[in-house]
Design a protein around this motif. Structure first.
Motif, short mmCIF file in Angstrom:
data_model
loop_
_atom_site.label_atom_id
_atom_site.label_comp_id
_atom_site.label_asym_id
_atom_site.label_seq_id
_atom_site.Cartn_x
_atom_site.Cartn_y
_atom_site.Cartn_z
N ILE A 145 45.87 56.66 46.11
CA ILE A 145 45.89 55.21 46.27
C ILE A 145 44.65 54.75 47.03
O ILE A 145 43.97 53.79 46.64
CB ILE A 145 47.17 54.77 47.01
CG1 ILE A 145 48.40 54.96 46.14
CG2 ILE A 145 47.06 53.31 47.45
CD1 ILE A 145 49.72 54.72 46.85
N GLU A 167 41.57 54.87 44.80
CA GLU A 167 41.47 53.76 43.84
C GLU A 167 41.07 52.46 44.52
O GLU A 167 40.18 51.74 44.06
CB GLU A 167 42.82 53.58 43.11
CG GLU A 167 43.14 54.66 42.11
CD GLU A 167 42.31 54.53 40.83
OE1 GLU A 167 41.82 53.42 40.54
OE2 GLU A 167 42.13 55.54 40.15
N LEU A 168 41.73 52.16 45.65
CA LEU A 168 41.48 50.87 46.32
C LEU A 168 40.08 50.84 46.95
O LEU A 168 39.40 49.80 46.90
CB LEU A 168 42.55 50.62 47.37
CG LEU A 168 43.96 50.34 46.83
CD1 LEU A 168 44.97 50.21 47.97
CD2 LEU A 168 43.98 49.06 45.98
N ILE A 186 47.75 52.53 40.60
CA ILE A 186 48.11 52.34 42.01
C ILE A 186 49.60 52.04 42.15
O ILE A 186 50.28 52.57 43.04
CB ILE A 186 47.27 51.21 42.63
CG1 ILE A 186 45.79 51.62 42.67
CG2 ILE A 186 47.74 50.92 44.05
CD1 ILE A 186 44.86 50.48 43.04
N LEU A 235 53.37 48.09 45.89
CA LEU A 235 52.04 47.53 46.13
C LEU A 235 52.14 46.03 46.37
O LEU A 235 52.80 45.32 45.61
CB LEU A 235 51.12 47.82 44.93
CG LEU A 235 49.72 47.22 45.00
CD1 LEU A 235 48.91 47.88 46.13
CD2 LEU A 235 49.00 47.39 43.66
#
Length: 397
Positions: free
Chosen positions: A302, A305-306, A358, A369
């Motif tokens: 996660i 990706e972020l 995500i 999320l």
């Protein structure tokens, strides 16, 4: 009822038999041990039972008679030569001397003929389950006296209690030794498992890096196109999985990883991979907490990706924060200082593959999320709240 005097002559022990008997004495590991209240109570009871001043629990060693308990006698041991206990262990029946000065078996004994002046002696052998006489429980007086069969029966029972205590201690030591051996074997097995896991993970990382490299090569081979871009994205995600695994298995404890140290290493790698230059571009604030591998992998993916999205679409400092939340779980936040997303942006209906990845990873953590677009300051902040009781929880609503 007076007990009849037992005039059995002691049998001689062969050297082989004596060696086996001494081995039996040694296996109980009781010689030269400190005083023990359990044994002292037995000798006190025996003295009261016979109304005599002295009672002893003796163990016959190769050159001495050592007293585990000596009620009424301030002597820890004597030489084996003059000891009546050495004679008493040579037969299985109680050794009874009503008047040692008139008993041919003891006339020459120094304890009888010398200053000690022993006249009365009853010794019951301390016999093991496998037939070895270790020593005696005996009562002693300096005056001649008679003894009843009931008293002999009581002394025999007390001698059995002495052996019960010794057997219990032996069983406890063996149980502890067995447990220690099992724990050692378990630790050795765990070390072998950890080494095997690291070796497997090393091979997995090599395979993932190979796949990532092949995807990159394939993307460059087909030129600029949507397919090439997707291959590049796929290569990046495979590489992210390899990085997540590499940072986990730098820990000594393969099954768990420290969240703070893990995220710091991961973000250092991302700074290099994304070409951010100044490593201060990514700031990590994380709770110093341990997470199982099953949680740390999706957590790292996660963040990958972020942070990648923030580096590509945002600006300024990228902050990665992991803190304990009020709901007894954890809150992961990734924010940047770029342009804010629209207030109606909903990651649940976003069409991009990244948001879908995500969200799927957040669900693995048992979380959901979220995106904060209400703060007046510029930038975007994504967050995932998840529990600390392992995977498989319902997502936080």
């Amino acid at each position: 009822m007076a007990a009849s005097v037992v005039n059995l002559q002691p049998r001689a022990l062969t050297p082989e038999g004596e060696a086996r008997r001494l081995a039996a004495v040694q296996r109980y590991e009781i010689l030269d041990t400190p005083p023990d209240g359990s044994f002292d109570r037995i000798t006190a009871i025996a003295a009261r039972l016979f109304c005599v001043p002295i009672s002893i629990i003796s163990l016959v060693d190769h050159d001495r008679i050592w007293f585990k308990s000596h009620h009424g006698l301030n002597v820890p041991q004597i030489d084996r030569g003059p000891g009546l206990c050495a004679s008493a262990i040579l037969q299985d029946a109680p050794w009874i001397l009503n008047d040692a000065k008139n008993d041919p078996r003891s006339l020459a004994n120094p304890l009888v003929a010398g200053d000690f002046g022993l006249r009365f002696y009853v010794g019951v052998p301390l016999r093991t389950n496998d037939g070895f006489n270790l020593g005696t429980l005996c009562v002693i007086d300096r005056a001649a006296r008679s003894v009843s069969e009931e008293q002999i029966a009581h002394l025999t029972d007390l001698a059995s209690t002495v052996m019960d205590q010794m057997e219990l201690r032996l069983s406890a030591r063996r149980a502890i030794a067995d447990l220690s051996r099992v724990l050692d074997e378990k630790e050795a097995a765990l070390r072998r498992t950890e080494l095997m896991a690291k070796e497997i993970d090393h091979r997995v990382m090599n395979s993932l890096q190979l796949v990532s490299g092949l995807l990159n090569v394939q993307g460059r081979a087909i030129g600029k196109s949507e397919a090439a871009e997707q291959l590049t994205l796929a290569s990046s995600r495979v590489s992210a999985i390899a990085r997540a695994h590499r940072n986990i298995y730098q820990n000594v404890n393969v099954g768990r990883a420290n969240g703070k140290a893990y995220l710091e290493r991961l973000c250092d790698d991302l700074s290099d991979v994304l070409g951010l230059g100044d490593r201060n571009r990514i700031l990590v604030e994380a709770a110093d907490a341990e997470f199982p591998t099953e949680q740390i992998v999706p957590l790292g993916l996660i963040v990958n990706e972020l942070v990648t999205n923030a580096a590509k679409h945002g600006s300024g400092v990228i902050k990665v924060k992991l803190e304990r939340s009020a709901s007894k779980g954890y809150l992961l936040m990734v924010s940047d200082q770029g342009t804010r997303l629209p207030q109606d942006f909903d990651p649940a209906v976003a069409h991009g593959l990244g948001m879908k990845v995500i969200q799927a990873l957040a669900q693995q953590l048992g979380g959901k999320l979220r995106i904060d677009v209400t703060e007046p300051s510029s930038g975007t902040k994504f967050s995932v709240q998840f529990g600390d009781h392992g995977l498989g929880q319902r997502p936080v609503q």
